[in-house]
Design a protein around this motif. Structure first.
Motif, PDB file in Angstrom:
ATOM      1  N   ARG A  93      50.560  63.815  -4.189  1.00 25.47           N
ATOM      2  CA  ARG A  93      50.251  63.929  -5.788  1.00 25.47           C
ATOM      3  C   ARG A  93      48.945  63.331  -5.901  1.00 25.47           C
ATOM      4  O   ARG A  93      48.371  63.531  -7.075  1.00 25.47           O
ATOM      5  CB  ARG A  93      51.308  63.395  -6.516  1.00 25.47           C
ATOM      6  CG  ARG A  93      52.404  64.671  -6.839  1.00 25.47           C
ATOM      7  CD  ARG A  93      52.722  65.381  -5.864  1.00 25.47           C
ATOM      8  NE  ARG A  93      53.572  66.732  -6.383  1.00 25.47           N
ATOM      9  CZ  ARG A  93      53.590  67.733  -5.288  1.00 25.47           C
ATOM     10  NH1 ARG A  93      53.247  67.592  -3.945  1.00 25.47           N
ATOM     11  NH2 ARG A  93      54.382  68.601  -5.779  1.00 25.47           N
ATOM     12  N   GLN A 109      44.820  62.547  -6.312  1.00 25.04           N
ATOM     13  CA  GLN A 109      43.625  63.147  -6.090  1.00 25.04           C
ATOM     14  C   GLN A 109      43.026  62.350  -4.823  1.00 25.04           C
ATOM     15  O   GLN A 109      43.267  61.223  -4.738  1.00 25.04           O
ATOM     16  CB  GLN A 109      42.830  62.982  -7.246  1.00 25.04           C
ATOM     17  CG  GLN A 109      43.065  63.826  -8.296  1.00 25.04           C
ATOM     18  CD  GLN A 109      42.749  63.456  -9.469  1.00 25.04           C
ATOM     19  OE1 GLN A 109      41.929  62.558  -9.795  1.00 25.04           O
ATOM     20  NE2 GLN A 109      42.534  64.049 -10.629  1.00 25.04           N
ATOM     21  N   ARG A 141      56.922  72.346 -14.417  1.00 27.13           N
ATOM     22  CA  ARG A 141      55.642  71.447 -14.100  1.00 27.13           C
ATOM     23  C   ARG A 141      55.298  71.123 -15.697  1.00 27.13           C
ATOM     24  O   ARG A 141      55.333  71.889 -16.578  1.00 27.13           O
ATOM     25  CB  ARG A 141      54.485  72.573 -13.583  1.00 27.13           C
ATOM     26  CG  ARG A 141      53.217  72.142 -13.017  1.00 27.13           C
ATOM     27  CD  ARG A 141      53.054  70.927 -12.034  1.00 27.13           C
ATOM     28  NE  ARG A 141      53.948  71.190 -10.655  1.00 27.13           N
ATOM     29  CZ  ARG A 141      53.093  71.841  -9.829  1.00 27.13           C
ATOM     30  NH1 ARG A 141      52.382  72.637  -9.826  1.00 27.13           N
ATOM     31  NH2 ARG A 141      53.929  72.060  -8.497  1.00 27.13           N
ATOM     32  N   GLU A 149      47.612  66.892  -5.903  1.00 30.79           N
ATOM     33  CA  GLU A 149      46.295  66.450  -6.173  1.00 30.79           C
ATOM     34  C   GLU A 149      46.049  66.243  -7.673  1.00 30.79           C
ATOM     35  O   GLU A 149      45.086  66.424  -7.980  1.00 30.79           O
ATOM     36  CB  GLU A 149      45.089  67.245  -5.579  1.00 30.79           C
ATOM     37  CG  GLU A 149      45.572  67.810  -4.211  1.00 30.79           C
ATOM     38  CD  GLU A 149      44.501  66.958  -3.207  1.00 30.79           C
ATOM     39  OE1 GLU A 149      43.457  67.018  -3.500  1.00 30.79           O
ATOM     40  OE2 GLU A 149      45.054  66.529  -2.115  1.00 30.79           O
ATOM     41  N   SER A 150      46.867  65.772  -8.429  1.00 26.75           N
ATOM     42  CA  SER A 150      46.684  65.585 -10.002  1.00 26.75           C
ATOM     43  C   SER A 150      46.764  64.357 -10.215  1.00 26.75           C
ATOM     44  O   SER A 150      46.427  64.224 -11.746  1.00 26.75           O
ATOM     45  CB  SER A 150      48.080  66.360 -10.615  1.00 26.75           C
ATOM     46  OG  SER A 150      49.172  65.871 -10.511  1.00 26.75           O
ATOM     47  N   ALA A 204      51.511  68.399 -10.210  1.00 29.39           N
ATOM     48  CA  ALA A 204      51.209  69.060  -9.193  1.00 29.39           C
ATOM     49  C   ALA A 204      50.276  68.286  -8.229  1.00 29.39           C
ATOM     50  O   ALA A 204      49.899  67.206  -8.512  1.00 29.39           O
ATOM     51  CB  ALA A 204      49.926  69.818 -10.093  1.00 29.39           C
ATOM     52  N   ASP A 218      42.336  65.818 -21.960  1.00 27.97           N
ATOM     53  CA  ASP A 218      42.286  65.965 -20.446  1.00 27.97           C
ATOM     54  C   ASP A 218      41.582  64.390 -19.903  1.00 27.97           C
ATOM     55  O   ASP A 218      40.495  64.354 -20.012  1.00 27.97           O
ATOM     56  CB  ASP A 218      41.568  67.027 -20.120  1.00 27.97           C
ATOM     57  CG  ASP A 218      41.980  67.450 -18.622  1.00 27.97           C
ATOM     58  OD1 ASP A 218      42.945  66.887 -18.192  1.00 27.97           O
ATOM     59  OD2 ASP A 218      41.407  68.548 -18.410  1.00 27.97           O
TER      60      ASP A 218
END
Ligand SMILES: C[S@@+](CC[C@H](N)C(=O)[O-])C[C@H]1O[C@@H](n2cnc3c(N)ncnc32)[C@H](O)[C@@H]1O
Length: 245
Positions: free
Chosen positions: A176, A178, A61, A141-142, A139, A71
């Motif tokens: 994947r 969101q 990951r 829902e990333s 990941a 971020d």
């Protein structure tokens, strides 16, 4: 895109190899192995920049915040070719981070050169199969968005199994994204466009986008798209949103 394929092997032999699989690509893939050497200048740029902004596809990951040093909303482009759209769209949306996934090293090298020349800071590159990237490196829902521009249409019926955009890949992409994320596809192949629309519309995690998109849909014309315009093909844009929870 078969320009660098060895010329002494038949389609059928290449098919058999691909279906047998290899250590690196153990299933039928949506791409062919293409050789292509880097120019001396590309190699210099590769050696300087790849360790920081590029990685080979693996099983681990990715910590994207650490890799980008911030971020930010994350968008993945699958099959970025030479990176024309990647670079233009990264510059148009500096608030987003973009990961371009491509198997073809000279294409990645051209993208690296543009990133270095234009000092673009919000692109990272992954070399390898985008299906592995989605399955292992990102990941659930990333992602804020996924882009697939001009996926290889594999026009012969016996090659349709190689198409990237089939039901399992739609489900993987959707998993994947969101809630509220976007999938943007463009193709110049009319029959593949119909197939993509049908399969995408049948994916239960996706729906028509009726909210404001979190990413730009403005694409530059790539070299590949330009060829399609020259032969009079029309371009189909397909956009879905991940059902909002
Ligand atoms: C027809 S080209 C389009 C390139 C670019 N999007 C453009 O518009 O110019 C399709 C690209 O997808 C890449 N590709 C196909 N399947 C892939 C996969 N599973 N993972 C990563 N790249 C892939 C191919 O290597 C090729 O460069």
């Amino acid at each position: 895109m078969r320009d660098n394929e060895p010329v002494n092997r038949s389609d059928q032999e290449a098919d058999k190899d691909q279906e047998r699989g290899s250590r690196l690509h153990p299933r039928v893939t949506s791409f062919r192995s293409r050789r292509g050497a880097l120019t001396a200048t590309q190699q210099v740029c590769w050696d300087e920049t790849w360790p920081q902004i590029g990685r080979d596809v693996g099983d681990d990951r990715i910590d994207t915040a650490a890799w980008f040093g911030r971020d930010a909303p994350l968008i993945v482009e699958i099959g970025s070719g030479t990176g024309t759209a990647t670079a233009a769209m990264a510059k148009a949306e500096p608030q987003n981070d973009l990961i371009a996934v491509e198997v073809y090293r000279p294409g990645l090298a051209q993208c690296l050169q543009q990133i270095q020349r234009e000092e673009i800071t919000n692109i990272r590159l992954l070399r390898g199969d985008a299906v592995d990237v989605l399955e292992n490196m990102l990941a659930p829902e990333s992602l804020t968005g996924v882009r697939v521009f001009f996926p290889d249409p594999w026009p012969k019926a016996r090659h349709h199994k190689r198409r990237l955009l089939q039901a399992p890949t739609f489900a993987l992409i959707a998993s994947r994204l969101q809630s509220g994320g976007v999938l943007h596809v463009a193709t110049d192949h009319a029959e593949y466009a119909e197939f993509i629309a049908e399969v995408g519309n049948a994916e239960p995690q996706l729906t028509a986008l009726d909210w404001e998109s979190p990413m730009t849909h403005e694409r530059p014309v790539t070299k590949f798209e330009n060829k399609a315009h020259l032969v009079g093909s029309s371009i189909t844009e397909l956009i879905w949103g991940k059902i909002r929870s």
